[in-house]
Structure formats: structure tokens, C-alpha cells
Write a protein that holds these residues in place. Structure first.
Motif, PDB file in Angstrom:
ATOM      1  N   HIS A  27       0.843  -1.201   0.000  1.00 18.37           N
ATOM      2  CA  HIS A  27       0.000   0.000   0.000  1.00 18.37           C
ATOM      3  C   HIS A  27       0.876   1.248   0.000  1.00 18.37           C
ATOM      4  O   HIS A  27       0.627   2.201  -0.737  1.00 18.37           O
ATOM      5  CB  HIS A  27      -0.940  -0.007   1.210  1.00 18.37           C
ATOM      6  CG  HIS A  27      -1.770   1.222   1.311  1.00 18.37           C
ATOM      7  ND1 HIS A  27      -2.825   1.482   0.463  1.00 18.37           N
ATOM      8  CD2 HIS A  27      -1.680   2.295   2.141  1.00 18.37           C
ATOM      9  CE1 HIS A  27      -3.347   2.650   0.760  1.00 18.37           C
ATOM     10  NE2 HIS A  27      -2.659   3.173   1.781  1.00 18.37           N
ATOM     11  N   PHE A  28       1.907   1.248   0.851  1.00 25.54           N
ATOM     12  CA  PHE A  28       2.856   2.355   0.883  1.00 25.54           C
ATOM     13  C   PHE A  28       3.475   2.572  -0.503  1.00 25.54           C
ATOM     14  O   PHE A  28       3.581   3.703  -0.977  1.00 25.54           O
ATOM     15  CB  PHE A  28       3.970   2.098   1.910  1.00 25.54           C
ATOM     16  CG  PHE A  28       5.199   2.919   1.661  1.00 25.54           C
ATOM     17  CD1 PHE A  28       5.226   4.268   1.997  1.00 25.54           C
ATOM     18  CD2 PHE A  28       6.321   2.355   1.074  1.00 25.54           C
ATOM     19  CE1 PHE A  28       6.359   5.044   1.745  1.00 25.54           C
ATOM     20  CE2 PHE A  28       7.445   3.126   0.828  1.00 25.54           C
ATOM     21  CZ  PHE A  28       7.469   4.464   1.159  1.00 25.54           C
ATOM     22  N   ALA A  29       3.877   1.478  -1.152  1.00 23.72           N
ATOM     23  CA  ALA A  29       4.518   1.580  -2.459  1.00 23.72           C
ATOM     24  C   ALA A  29       3.605   2.268  -3.468  1.00 23.72           C
ATOM     25  O   ALA A  29       4.052   3.104  -4.257  1.00 23.72           O
ATOM     26  CB  ALA A  29       4.939   0.198  -2.955  1.00 23.72           C
ATOM     27  N   GLY A  30       2.326   1.944  -3.434  1.00 22.00           N
ATOM     28  CA  GLY A  30       1.378   2.590  -4.345  1.00 22.00           C
ATOM     29  C   GLY A  30       1.258   4.074  -4.068  1.00 22.00           C
ATOM     30  O   GLY A  30       1.278   4.902  -4.987  1.00 22.00           O
ATOM     31  N   SER A  55       8.958   2.072 -10.452  1.00 26.58           N
ATOM     32  CA  SER A  55       9.310   0.809  -9.779  1.00 26.58           C
ATOM     33  C   SER A  55       8.406   0.551  -8.587  1.00 26.58           C
ATOM     34  O   SER A  55       7.977  -0.586  -8.356  1.00 26.58           O
ATOM     35  CB  SER A  55      10.768   0.843  -9.338  1.00 26.58           C
ATOM     36  OG  SER A  55      11.612   0.948 -10.464  1.00 26.58           O
ATOM     37  N   LEU A  56       8.127   1.589  -7.806  1.00 24.25           N
ATOM     38  CA  LEU A  56       7.217   1.433  -6.667  1.00 24.25           C
ATOM     39  C   LEU A  56       5.818   1.041  -7.132  1.00 24.25           C
ATOM     40  O   LEU A  56       5.125   0.275  -6.453  1.00 24.25           O
ATOM     41  CB  LEU A  56       7.165   2.717  -5.840  1.00 24.25           C
ATOM     42  CG  LEU A  56       8.368   2.956  -4.930  1.00 24.25           C
ATOM     43  CD1 LEU A  56       8.350   4.388  -4.389  1.00 24.25           C
ATOM     44  CD2 LEU A  56       8.400   1.950  -3.797  1.00 24.25           C
ATOM     45  N   LYS A  57       5.428   1.538  -8.282  1.00 19.41           N
ATOM     46  CA  LYS A  57       4.117   1.166  -8.820  1.00 19.41           C
ATOM     47  C   LYS A  57       4.072  -0.338  -9.099  1.00 19.41           C
ATOM     48  O   LYS A  57       3.076  -1.004  -8.791  1.00 19.41           O
ATOM     49  CB  LYS A  57       3.827   1.959 -10.090  1.00 19.41           C
ATOM     50  CG  LYS A  57       2.419   1.833 -10.578  1.00 19.41           C
ATOM     51  CD  LYS A  57       2.160   2.813 -11.705  1.00 19.41           C
ATOM     52  CE  LYS A  57       0.691   2.846 -12.027  1.00 19.41           C
ATOM     53  NZ  LYS A  57       0.376   3.883 -12.993  1.00 19.41           N
ATOM     54  N   SER A  58       5.160  -0.875  -9.637  1.00 19.36           N
ATOM     55  CA  SER A  58       5.178  -2.321  -9.891  1.00 19.36           C
ATOM     56  C   SER A  58       5.211  -3.110  -8.579  1.00 19.36           C
ATOM     57  O   SER A  58       4.597  -4.172  -8.475  1.00 19.36           O
ATOM     58  CB  SER A  58       6.344  -2.712 -10.798  1.00 19.36           C
ATOM     59  OG  SER A  58       7.582  -2.508 -10.185  1.00 19.36           O
ATOM     60  N   VAL A  59       5.899  -2.585  -7.567  1.00 21.76           N
ATOM     61  CA  VAL A  59       5.926  -3.244  -6.258  1.00 21.76           C
ATOM     62  C   VAL A  59       4.523  -3.288  -5.669  1.00 21.76           C
ATOM     63  O   VAL A  59       4.120  -4.289  -5.066  1.00 21.76           O
ATOM     64  CB  VAL A  59       6.891  -2.517  -5.292  1.00 21.76           C
ATOM     65  CG1 VAL A  59       6.742  -3.026  -3.865  1.00 21.76           C
ATOM     66  CG2 VAL A  59       8.336  -2.669  -5.764  1.00 21.76           C
ATOM     67  N   GLU A  92      -0.400  -9.232  -8.281  1.00 17.94           N
ATOM     68  CA  GLU A  92      -0.658  -9.546  -9.686  1.00 17.94           C
ATOM     69  C   GLU A  92       0.532 -10.241 -10.344  1.00 17.94           C
ATOM     70  O   GLU A  92       0.355 -11.095 -11.208  1.00 17.94           O
ATOM     71  CB  GLU A  92      -0.994  -8.267 -10.457  1.00 17.94           C
ATOM     72  CG  GLU A  92      -2.271  -7.593  -9.982  1.00 17.94           C
ATOM     73  CD  GLU A  92      -2.460  -6.229 -10.619  1.00 17.94           C
ATOM     74  OE1 GLU A  92      -1.884  -5.951 -11.692  1.00 17.94           O
ATOM     75  OE2 GLU A  92      -3.192  -5.413 -10.017  1.00 17.94           O
ATOM     76  N   ASP A  93       1.745  -9.842  -9.975  1.00 18.14           N
ATOM     77  CA  ASP A  93       2.940 -10.407 -10.599  1.00 18.14           C
ATOM     78  C   ASP A  93       4.116 -10.263  -9.636  1.00 18.14           C
ATOM     79  O   ASP A  93       4.771  -9.211  -9.582  1.00 18.14           O
ATOM     80  CB  ASP A  93       3.238  -9.698 -11.916  1.00 18.14           C
ATOM     81  CG  ASP A  93       4.364 -10.338 -12.708  1.00 18.14           C
ATOM     82  OD1 ASP A  93       5.153 -11.119 -12.126  1.00 18.14           O
ATOM     83  OD2 ASP A  93       4.465 -10.051 -13.911  1.00 18.14           O
ATOM     84  N   ALA A  94       4.388 -11.299  -8.893  1.00 13.44           N
ATOM     85  CA  ALA A  94       5.426 -11.254  -7.855  1.00 13.44           C
ATOM     86  C   ALA A  94       6.822 -11.016  -8.442  1.00 13.44           C
ATOM     87  O   ALA A  94       7.629 -10.297  -7.857  1.00 13.44           O
ATOM     88  CB  ALA A  94       5.406 -12.536  -7.040  1.00 13.44           C
ATOM     89  N   SER A 100      11.449  -7.340  -9.137  1.00 19.96           N
ATOM     90  CA  SER A 100      12.282  -6.522 -10.023  1.00 19.96           C
ATOM     91  C   SER A 100      12.150  -5.047  -9.652  1.00 19.96           C
ATOM     92  O   SER A 100      13.134  -4.303  -9.638  1.00 19.96           O
ATOM     93  CB  SER A 100      11.850  -6.756 -11.475  1.00 19.96           C
ATOM     94  OG  SER A 100      12.307  -5.750 -12.305  1.00 19.96           O
ATOM     95  N   GLY A 101      10.936  -4.633  -9.314  1.00 17.71           N
ATOM     96  CA  GLY A 101      10.697  -3.261  -8.880  1.00 17.71           C
ATOM     97  C   GLY A 101      11.450  -2.927  -7.604  1.00 17.71           C
ATOM     98  O   GLY A 101      12.017  -1.846  -7.467  1.00 17.71           O
ATOM     99  N   LEU A 102      11.473  -3.871  -6.656  1.00 18.23           N
ATOM    100  CA  LEU A 102      12.207  -3.656  -5.401  1.00 18.23           C
ATOM    101  C   LEU A 102      13.691  -3.434  -5.665  1.00 18.23           C
ATOM    102  O   LEU A 102      14.314  -2.540  -5.072  1.00 18.23           O
ATOM    103  CB  LEU A 102      12.040  -4.847  -4.462  1.00 18.23           C
ATOM    104  CG  LEU A 102      10.771  -4.909  -3.639  1.00 18.23           C
ATOM    105  CD1 LEU A 102      10.693  -6.232  -2.885  1.00 18.23           C
ATOM    106  CD2 LEU A 102      10.691  -3.745  -2.666  1.00 18.23           C
TER     107      LEU A 102
END
Length: 132
Positions: free
Chosen positions: A46-49, A88-92, A97-99, A104-106
Motif C-alpha cells: 500500500h505504501f509503495a502505491g 518501480s514502486l508502482k510495480s511493487v 498480480e505479478d510477484a 524486479s521493482g524492489l
């Protein structure tokens, strides 16, 4: 697209003042959403979003600045670091949906935050060397 301006002392001071305002707003916003997000947990996703949105808003503010020519490369580096961190945070945030994409985002966040610090240091050095 960056707007490149003069590198006189007044322009450098105006840039420094504007960057300080943007950075203060960014750090304040990040600290508000950061609480309770330690560790890779659903709270972190949630924070990442939320943080992604803050980074991407900061990118737009950085893009809208007039940048003294002497700072153009460092400013562009900072802008790209924020853009990379934001995306990248958006992908985290979409780990459910896609671990693999989230992992990779992290990794990307880790590198881009190092770049952010490096470019901020470069900007500070240039400003200091010009008496700001």
C-alpha cells in the motif's frame, strides 16, 4: 523536456529555493504514508502505491522548473532517478498480480534511491561551488 536557463547567481538561488520547496513537500508527503510500512507486508505494498504517486508528482514538479545550464545534467539525473523510483514502486504495489515484476521493482527502487542521493549531492556541490 527541460527548460534551460542562465547560470547566474540569481538563477541558481531561485533554482535552489524551488528545489528546496519541492523536496520539502516530497519528504513531508513520503513521511505521512511511510508510517507502519516497514517490512515487505501488505502495508508496504500500500505504501509503495502511495509513494509511487508522490514520486511521479515530484517528477512533474521537477520537469516544470527552469534549470540553470550548469545544473542541467544533475537535474536530469535527479528527475530520472525519481521517475525510475516512482514507476518501480508502482510495480511493487502490484505484487499480488505479478510477484516477479514486483521483485524486479524492489531491486530497481534500491538502485534509483542511491542515484537520487548521488544527484542531490551533485546539485549541492554545484550550488555550493557557485556561492549558494
Amino acid at each position: 523536456e527541460l527548460t534551460i536557463g542562465e547560470s547566474d547567481k540569481a538563477s541558481l538561488q531561485k533554482y535552489a529555493d524551488n528545489l528546496t520547496k519541492i523536496y520539502t513537500s516530497y519528504t513531508s508527503s513520503i513521511s505521512k504514508v511511510e508510517k507502519g510500512s516497514l517490512g515487505v507486508t501488505p502495508d508496504y505494498y500500500h505504501f509503495a502505491g502511495s509513494a509511487s504517486s508522490i514520486y511521479l508528482e515530484t517528477v512533474e514538479k521537477l520537469r516544470s522548473m527552469t534549470v540553470p545550464a550548469v545544473l542541467a545534467q544533475a537535474h536530469l539525473g535527479l528527475l530520472n532517478a525519481y521517475l525510475t523510483t516512482g514507476t518501480s514502486l508502482k510495480s511493487v504495489s502490484k505484487a499480488n498480480e505479478d510477484a516477479a515484476f514486483a521483485f524486479s521493482g524492489l531491486l530497481s527502487v534500491s538502485e534509483s534511491t542511491k542515484d537520487e542521493k548521488r544527484w542531490l549531492g551533485e546539485i549541492k556541490t554545484i550550488l555550493n561551488s557557485n556561492g549558494i
